[in-house]
Design an enzyme around this catalytic site. Structure first.
Site, PDB file in Angstrom:
ATOM      1  N   TYR A  60      60.652  10.628  67.773  1.00 22.24           N
ATOM      2  CA  TYR A  60      61.850  11.821  68.128  1.00 22.24           C
ATOM      3  C   TYR A  60      61.193  12.654  69.307  1.00 22.24           C
ATOM      4  O   TYR A  60      60.479  13.856  68.662  1.00 22.24           O
ATOM      5  CB  TYR A  60      62.483  12.203  67.060  1.00 22.24           C
ATOM      6  CG  TYR A  60      63.125  11.431  66.094  1.00 22.24           C
ATOM      7  CD1 TYR A  60      63.494  10.112  66.347  1.00 22.24           C
ATOM      8  CD2 TYR A  60      63.290  11.911  64.795  1.00 22.24           C
ATOM      9  CE1 TYR A  60      64.172   9.342  65.441  1.00 22.24           C
ATOM     10  CE2 TYR A  60      63.753  10.951  64.021  1.00 22.24           C
ATOM     11  CZ  TYR A  60      64.467   9.548  64.323  1.00 22.24           C
ATOM     12  OH  TYR A  60      64.863   8.621  63.419  1.00 22.24           O
ATOM     13  N   HIS A 128      59.142   2.182  61.259  1.00 22.75           N
ATOM     14  CA  HIS A 128      60.445   2.705  61.828  1.00 22.75           C
ATOM     15  C   HIS A 128      61.020   1.389  62.017  1.00 22.75           C
ATOM     16  O   HIS A 128      62.268   1.254  62.138  1.00 22.75           O
ATOM     17  CB  HIS A 128      60.090   3.403  62.938  1.00 22.75           C
ATOM     18  CG  HIS A 128      61.413   4.113  63.554  1.00 22.75           C
ATOM     19  ND1 HIS A 128      60.919   5.476  64.003  1.00 22.75           N
ATOM     20  CD2 HIS A 128      62.469   4.263  63.174  1.00 22.75           C
ATOM     21  CE1 HIS A 128      62.185   5.973  64.511  1.00 22.75           C
ATOM     22  NE2 HIS A 128      63.163   5.367  63.887  1.00 22.75           N
ATOM     23  N   PRO A 229      75.263   9.460  58.603  1.00 22.09           N
ATOM     24  CA  PRO A 229      76.561   9.228  57.777  1.00 22.09           C
ATOM     25  C   PRO A 229      77.658   9.946  57.982  1.00 22.09           C
ATOM     26  O   PRO A 229      78.723   9.685  57.262  1.00 22.09           O
ATOM     27  CB  PRO A 229      75.726   9.945  56.354  1.00 22.09           C
ATOM     28  CG  PRO A 229      75.066  11.093  56.789  1.00 22.09           C
ATOM     29  CD  PRO A 229      74.271  10.490  58.135  1.00 22.09           C
ATOM     30  N   LEU A 230      77.525  10.623  58.991  1.00 23.15           N
ATOM     31  CA  LEU A 230      79.029  11.140  59.700  1.00 23.15           C
ATOM     32  C   LEU A 230      79.356  10.451  61.074  1.00 23.15           C
ATOM     33  O   LEU A 230      80.188  10.994  61.753  1.00 23.15           O
ATOM     34  CB  LEU A 230      78.687  12.929  60.016  1.00 23.15           C
ATOM     35  CG  LEU A 230      78.654  13.560  58.668  1.00 23.15           C
ATOM     36  CD1 LEU A 230      78.290  15.179  59.009  1.00 23.15           C
ATOM     37  CD2 LEU A 230      79.734  13.412  57.754  1.00 23.15           C
ATOM     38  N   GLY A 231      78.638   9.437  61.208  1.00 26.19           N
ATOM     39  CA  GLY A 231      79.005   8.625  62.483  1.00 26.19           C
ATOM     40  C   GLY A 231      78.624   9.276  63.482  1.00 26.19           C
ATOM     41  O   GLY A 231      79.495   9.209  64.401  1.00 26.19           O
ATOM     42  N   ARG A 232      77.680   9.867  63.797  1.00 20.96           N
ATOM     43  CA  ARG A 232      77.039  10.634  64.836  1.00 20.96           C
ATOM     44  C   ARG A 232      78.210  11.835  65.123  1.00 20.96           C
ATOM     45  O   ARG A 232      78.401  11.982  66.498  1.00 20.96           O
ATOM     46  CB  ARG A 232      76.959   9.825  66.026  1.00 20.96           C
ATOM     47  CG  ARG A 232      75.607   8.758  65.583  1.00 20.96           C
ATOM     48  CD  ARG A 232      75.232   8.017  66.702  1.00 20.96           C
ATOM     49  NE  ARG A 232      73.889   7.129  66.427  1.00 20.96           N
ATOM     50  CZ  ARG A 232      73.688   6.018  65.956  1.00 20.96           C
ATOM     51  NH1 ARG A 232      75.088   5.479  65.579  1.00 20.96           N
ATOM     52  NH2 ARG A 232      72.659   5.540  65.623  1.00 20.96           N
ATOM     53  N   GLY A 233      78.969  12.008  64.246  1.00 18.66           N
ATOM     54  CA  GLY A 233      80.079  13.377  64.637  1.00 18.66           C
ATOM     55  C   GLY A 233      81.402  12.660  64.476  1.00 18.66           C
ATOM     56  O   GLY A 233      82.246  13.509  64.525  1.00 18.66           O
ATOM     57  N   PHE A 234      81.532  11.574  64.722  1.00 25.68           N
ATOM     58  CA  PHE A 234      83.108  10.927  64.639  1.00 25.68           C
ATOM     59  C   PHE A 234      83.717  11.158  63.439  1.00 25.68           C
ATOM     60  O   PHE A 234      84.829  11.604  63.726  1.00 25.68           O
ATOM     61  CB  PHE A 234      82.744   9.379  65.148  1.00 25.68           C
ATOM     62  CG  PHE A 234      84.382   8.517  65.067  1.00 25.68           C
ATOM     63  CD1 PHE A 234      85.020   8.718  66.029  1.00 25.68           C
ATOM     64  CD2 PHE A 234      84.712   8.038  63.896  1.00 25.68           C
ATOM     65  CE1 PHE A 234      86.246   7.947  66.179  1.00 25.68           C
ATOM     66  CE2 PHE A 234      86.065   7.498  63.845  1.00 25.68           C
ATOM     67  CZ  PHE A 234      86.854   7.546  65.100  1.00 25.68           C
TER      68      PHE A 234
END
Length: 339
Positions: A60, A128, A229-234
């Protein structure tokens, strides 16, 4: 947030049920607006709120995120930091990377991560990605040797199949497996997205089609750590793709293209309706569902703002009914591959 803890694998180490994924503070999302001081403040606020499980990786930002997390948590040796190796950056500007998990390379990567983090031992170290050019037994064996040497406490895997997990576990215990899991990504439960065979081909994507990895962890005393877990914000039902920065990888992600976004609105519509009934946010319902996938499931939502951090932590106090869970479990597959 209510003070609750969950065991990390079978290590006896208890951690907060929601961790903090730190990738977006350095890599992948709106990098042009990156602010290290604000990100470090979010990490420290998380600690103040009882979060003691933090996720980073060498890849990252090619070490940037590990250094950031290390500085933010310099005075907190009591928290658990997880990092990862086996992916290396070829071109930081284009996010070009490759899998490299030879024993010699992993030894170098572990030493570099220890230096970046400013720690004499890494709490949890994930492979990874499995390197297809290196026998998994060689990569995992090298990491097990570093546990014996006192450089690593516990080992984990990222984006693997149940077969790969079993091969590694036969050599050295798998403490955790990290993979993407959310209301629109069920691959780790053996449920493919629409038009997706669970086998993306890029270096940073999954290894091979893998069965129900979540159940495998439950059966073998390992934690399952859902990333995104938030769908990349979706799943927050607040993403406007048109306003994303040009360097945000979601701009070209198949799931965030107009046709897929429109098709997948059925997911956010259901989540929002359930959220309204609980006086909660869509993010909190999505995280509450993830937390409900098992007693050793440890989601790691990422954020760069204190407001979203506090909102996410509020998910711990959301209690979904059996009817809610059945409706969320029954949502159909999302359209579009995840990479």
């Amino acid at each position: 947030m209510t003070k609750m803890v969950r065991e990390l694998g079978t290590t006896g180490r208890m951690v907060s049920p929601l961790g903090l994924g730190c990738m977006g503070m350095s890599w992948g999302y709106a990098e042009s607006s990156r602010n290290d001081a604000e990100s470090m403040a979010v990490i420290r606020t998380a600690v103040d709120q009882g979060v003691d499980f933090f996720d980073t990786a060498r890849v990252y930002g090619d070490g940037h995120n590990e250094r950031l997390v290390g500085r933010a948590l310099k005075e907190r040796p009591d928290v658990v930091i997880a990092t990862k190796g086996g992916l290396v950056v070829d071109d930081l500007s284009t996010h070009t990377m490759r899998r490299e998990a030879t024993p010699d390379s992993l030894r170098r990567q572990v030493d570099e991560s220890m230096s970046h983090l400013g720690r004499e031992i890494i709490d949890l170290y994930y492979l990874h990605r499995v390197d297809p050019t290196v026998p998994l037994e060689d990569s995992w064996g090298a990491l097990a040797d570093m546990v014996s040497q006192g450089k690593i406490r516990w080992l984990g895997l990222s984006e693997v199949s149940t077969v790969e997990a079993a091969r590694a576990h036969a050599i050295h215990p798998v403490t955790a497996i990290q993979s993407e899991l959310s209301l629109w990504t069920r691959d780790a439960q053996g449920i493919a997205s629409a038009g997706h065979d669970l086998r993306p081909a890029t270096a940073g994507s999954a290894s091979t089609s893998g069965g129900d990895v979540v159940s495998w962890t439950a059966d073998h005393g390992a934690s399952f750590v859902p990333f995104a877990p938030l769908g990349r914000g979706f799943l927050t039902d607040s993403i406007d793709v048109g306003k994303l920065d040009d360097d945000d990888f979601r701009k070209t992600n198949p799931r965030f293209q107009p046709e897929a976004m429109e098709h997948n609105r059925f997911i956010t519509a259901t989540v929002r309706r359930i959220a309204t009934a609980h006086d909660a946010s869509p993010a909190q319902v999505s995280l509450a569902w993830a937390l409900g996938q098992g007693p050793r499931v440890l989601p790691i939502p990422g954020t760069r703002t204190p407001r979203h951090l506090m909102e996410n932590l509020g998910a711990i106090d959301v209690s979904l009914s059996e009817t809610d869970i059945a409706e969320l479990d029954g949502l159909g597959p999302a359209q579009g591959s995840r990479y």
